[in-house]
Design an enzyme around this catalytic site. Sequence first.
Site, PDB file in Angstrom:
ATOM      1  N   SER A  49       0.748  -1.349   0.019  1.00 21.15           N
ATOM      2  CA  SER A  49      -0.113  -0.081  -0.004  1.00 21.15           C
ATOM      3  C   SER A  49       0.895   1.428  -0.042  1.00 21.15           C
ATOM      4  O   SER A  49       0.168   2.435  -0.415  1.00 21.15           O
ATOM      5  CB  SER A  49      -1.049  -0.084   1.093  1.00 21.15           C
ATOM      6  OG  SER A  49      -0.235  -0.103   2.382  1.00 21.15           O
ATOM      7  N   GLY A  51       5.058   3.010  -0.109  1.00 19.13           N
ATOM      8  CA  GLY A  51       6.451   2.863  -0.398  1.00 19.13           C
ATOM      9  C   GLY A  51       6.932   2.113  -1.384  1.00 19.13           C
ATOM     10  O   GLY A  51       6.388   2.039  -2.451  1.00 19.13           O
ATOM     11  N   ALA A 111      -0.417  -9.315   8.118  1.00 23.84           N
ATOM     12  CA  ALA A 111       0.051 -10.285   7.261  1.00 23.84           C
ATOM     13  C   ALA A 111       0.899 -11.583   7.961  1.00 23.84           C
ATOM     14  O   ALA A 111       1.097 -12.568   7.481  1.00 23.84           O
ATOM     15  CB  ALA A 111       1.212  -9.711   6.335  1.00 23.84           C
ATOM     16  N   LEU A 138       7.243  -6.102   3.520  1.00 18.42           N
ATOM     17  CA  LEU A 138       6.619  -5.448   4.745  1.00 18.42           C
ATOM     18  C   LEU A 138       7.494  -4.688   5.390  1.00 18.42           C
ATOM     19  O   LEU A 138       8.990  -4.962   5.663  1.00 18.42           O
ATOM     20  CB  LEU A 138       6.381  -6.690   5.756  1.00 18.42           C
ATOM     21  CG  LEU A 138       5.116  -7.649   5.482  1.00 18.42           C
ATOM     22  CD1 LEU A 138       4.879  -8.411   6.998  1.00 18.42           C
ATOM     23  CD2 LEU A 138       4.040  -6.764   5.379  1.00 18.42           C
ATOM     24  N   TYR A 233      22.281   1.008  10.904  1.00 23.28           N
ATOM     25  CA  TYR A 233      21.436   0.105   9.833  1.00 23.28           C
ATOM     26  C   TYR A 233      22.370  -1.150   9.890  1.00 23.28           C
ATOM     27  O   TYR A 233      22.005  -2.204  10.505  1.00 23.28           O
ATOM     28  CB  TYR A 233      21.334   0.686   8.546  1.00 23.28           C
ATOM     29  CG  TYR A 233      20.096   0.225   7.668  1.00 23.28           C
ATOM     30  CD1 TYR A 233      18.736   0.925   8.006  1.00 23.28           C
ATOM     31  CD2 TYR A 233      20.006  -0.978   7.151  1.00 23.28           C
ATOM     32  CE1 TYR A 233      17.894   0.171   7.491  1.00 23.28           C
ATOM     33  CE2 TYR A 233      19.159  -1.631   6.823  1.00 23.28           C
ATOM     34  CZ  TYR A 233      17.899  -1.096   6.792  1.00 23.28           C
ATOM     35  OH  TYR A 233      16.912  -1.602   6.221  1.00 23.28           O
ATOM     36  N   THR A 271      10.337   7.285   3.309  1.00 25.02           N
ATOM     37  CA  THR A 271       9.110   6.383   3.526  1.00 25.02           C
ATOM     38  C   THR A 271       8.828   6.394   4.844  1.00 25.02           C
ATOM     39  O   THR A 271       9.295   6.992   5.788  1.00 25.02           O
ATOM     40  CB  THR A 271       9.256   4.816   2.874  1.00 25.02           C
ATOM     41  OG1 THR A 271      10.199   4.414   4.168  1.00 25.02           O
ATOM     42  CG2 THR A 271       9.809   4.637   1.669  1.00 25.02           C
TER      43      THR A 271
HETATM   44  P1  NAD Z   1       6.407   1.545   3.906  1.00 21.06           P
HETATM   45  O1  NAD Z   1       6.184   1.776   5.543  1.00 21.06           O
HETATM   46  O2  NAD Z   1       6.214   2.298   3.110  1.00 21.06           O
HETATM   47  O3  NAD Z   1       5.555   0.200   3.762  1.00 21.06           O
HETATM   48  C1  NAD Z   1       5.230  -1.062   4.472  1.00 21.06           C
HETATM   49  C2  NAD Z   1       4.147  -1.649   3.961  1.00 21.06           C
HETATM   50  O4  NAD Z   1       3.975  -2.905   4.920  1.00 21.06           O
HETATM   51  C3  NAD Z   1       2.786  -1.011   3.798  1.00 21.06           C
HETATM   52  O5  NAD Z   1       1.967  -1.424   2.443  1.00 21.06           O
HETATM   53  C4  NAD Z   1       1.931  -1.664   5.250  1.00 21.06           C
HETATM   54  O6  NAD Z   1       0.549  -1.594   4.985  1.00 21.06           O
HETATM   55  C5  NAD Z   1       2.667  -2.811   5.289  1.00 21.06           C
HETATM   56  N1  NAD Z   1       2.297  -3.589   6.682  1.00 21.06           N
HETATM   57  C6  NAD Z   1       3.141  -3.233   7.637  1.00 21.06           C
HETATM   58  N2  NAD Z   1       2.775  -4.071   8.663  1.00 21.06           N
HETATM   59  C7  NAD Z   1       1.877  -5.080   8.241  1.00 21.06           C
HETATM   60  C8  NAD Z   1       1.313  -6.234   8.650  1.00 21.06           C
HETATM   61  N3  NAD Z   1       1.482  -6.531   9.931  1.00 21.06           N
HETATM   62  N4  NAD Z   1       0.464  -6.803   7.767  1.00 21.06           N
HETATM   63  C9  NAD Z   1       0.176  -6.468   6.681  1.00 21.06           C
HETATM   64  N5  NAD Z   1       0.736  -5.281   5.932  1.00 21.06           N
HETATM   65  C10 NAD Z   1       1.633  -4.474   6.894  1.00 21.06           C
HETATM   66  O7  NAD Z   1       8.125   0.574   4.117  1.00 21.06           O
HETATM   67  P2  NAD Z   1       8.996   0.597   2.986  1.00 21.06           P
HETATM   68  O8  NAD Z   1      10.253   1.768   3.131  1.00 21.06           O
HETATM   69  O9  NAD Z   1       8.540   0.769   1.562  1.00 21.06           O
HETATM   70  O10 NAD Z   1       9.648  -0.791   3.412  1.00 21.06           O
HETATM   71  C11 NAD Z   1       9.353  -1.928   2.366  1.00 21.06           C
HETATM   72  C12 NAD Z   1      10.491  -2.621   2.442  1.00 21.06           C
HETATM   73  O11 NAD Z   1      11.729  -1.915   1.790  1.00 21.06           O
HETATM   74  C13 NAD Z   1      11.189  -2.806   3.882  1.00 21.06           C
HETATM   75  O12 NAD Z   1      11.918  -4.231   3.920  1.00 21.06           O
HETATM   76  C14 NAD Z   1      12.504  -2.036   4.057  1.00 21.06           C
HETATM   77  O13 NAD Z   1      13.053  -2.374   5.155  1.00 21.06           O
HETATM   78  C15 NAD Z   1      12.810  -2.029   2.652  1.00 21.06           C
HETATM   79  N6  NAD Z   1      13.697  -0.817   1.990  1.00 21.06           N
HETATM   80  C16 NAD Z   1      13.381   0.447   2.481  1.00 21.06           C
HETATM   81  C17 NAD Z   1      14.228   1.383   2.280  1.00 21.06           C
HETATM   82  C18 NAD Z   1      13.993   2.856   2.409  1.00 21.06           C
HETATM   83  O14 NAD Z   1      14.781   3.760   2.196  1.00 21.06           O
HETATM   84  N7  NAD Z   1      12.548   3.134   2.559  1.00 21.06           N
HETATM   85  C19 NAD Z   1      15.365   1.191   1.696  1.00 21.06           C
HETATM   86  C20 NAD Z   1      15.809  -0.118   1.188  1.00 21.06           C
HETATM   87  C21 NAD Z   1      14.963  -1.411   1.470  1.00 21.06           C
END
Ligand code: NAD
Length: 393
Positions: A49, A51, A111, A138, A233, A271
């Site tokens: 939903s 990021g 989830a 997630l 990190y 995000t």
């Molecule tokens: P985000 O917070 O934008 O998205 C998280 C998503 O997980 C949302 O869709 C939310 O509804 C869902 N979610 C959370 N808890 C949940 C649950 N219990 N059940 C169902 N859905 C659930 O986060 P993001 O930054 O897009 O992170 C996504 C992945 O990318 C993570 O693994 C993060 O570590 C990784 N990541 C992020 C970055 C960054 O800079 N933002 C960089 C590299 C990797």
Amino acid sequence: MKIEPKIRGFICTTAHPAGCRQNVKNQIDYVKRQEKTDGPQRVLVIGCSTGYGLASRIACAFSCGAGTLGVMFEKPASGTRTATAGWYNTAAFEEFAAADGLYAETINGDAFSAEIKRQTVERIRAGMGQVDCIIYSLAAPRRTLADGTTVSSVLKTTGGVFTNKTIDLKTGAVLEATVPAATEQEIADTVKVMGGEDWMDWIRTLKEAGVLADHVVTAAYSYIGPELTHPIYLNGSIGRAKQDLYETSRKISENFPGVKAYLSVNKALVTQSSAAIPVVPLYISLLYRVMKEKGLHEGCIEQMYRLCHDRLFQETPPADAEGRIRLDDWEMRPDVQAEVARRWAEICTENVNELADIDGYWQDFYQMFGFRLDGVDYSADADPAAAIPSMAR
Ligand code: NAD
């Protein structure tokens, strides 16, 4: 009613439906302007939903032409309280997918739970039969385990106390943040929440239910970053969880013939999750400035389009020596990192706006919640109640 942003700490407690819709539309339009991708046609996105997960869903749908089932944890509006941004994003995504004749359904719930996994299996059987791609995106602060206990993830070091620069985003002051060391229990809990166990559970559940196609690609997301963020990190409690996620990618590929599992190392971006990490928002604002100056800046959608088009769905996805997909290739370019490091040494409250892209940080931050988007009339009345089509049926 008029919907205004209400910032509390590092989140915004309101979201704008028309702004979120515009944000989703902009991402879809971006993908439609790029070359199409020969990729999977039935995709499950866990964490769909916001990021990276939302951008992955958009890229799979509008570049590969895939039907998508999304799983998320979001709140609908209640009374005058707006829904969460992820709720509005998903309502808009389903609307645009339907307009292009693409299957799109969404399940809202935890989830990590067996019940949501069960519902997902049923929905795959009814809607797509099987899936050939699973994106695991997630980012959760906590996880309730099968026995009912809840464990939380922490953003701490695993060595000693770590002190470095950070930004107080409210005042714009550059300060020192001191991050404490996690206990062994906190590290174990962070691995439970953000490590690979749940990803493996998903794959096993889908396999046992017979809803995995013969050839499946699955990916989860990670981050490495430069040395200055390593204590918080890469070498922090979250880094331990990401190491576990990486090891899980290997185990999934070994244990489930026909399933190719990858860890994709993505760029640091604003995000809802990254805003919560100390030190990182200041690093991100510096990085944005340097990458924009060099014409290398990307947001979630540019990254996820690249993942789909140039990496994940290739016969042999280009990967590093450890088999990880690297979308942080431009972030980690030596010239980018040398410039970030030079500025990091100098940065202070007085020169922060000169050296870093604070405005760009805030722009992304507001836009995540549907504010400050061009083409949206924020003076018009907005109805906070937006239905997600597949949930309203
Ligand atoms: P985000 O917070 O934008 O998205 C998280 C998503 O997980 C949302 O869709 C939310 O509804 C869902 N979610 C959370 N808890 C949940 C649950 N219990 N059940 C169902 N859905 C659930 O986060 P993001 O930054 O897009 O992170 C996504 C992945 O990318 C993570 O693994 C993060 O570590 C990784 N990541 C992020 C970055 C960054 O800079 N933002 C960089 C590299 C990797």
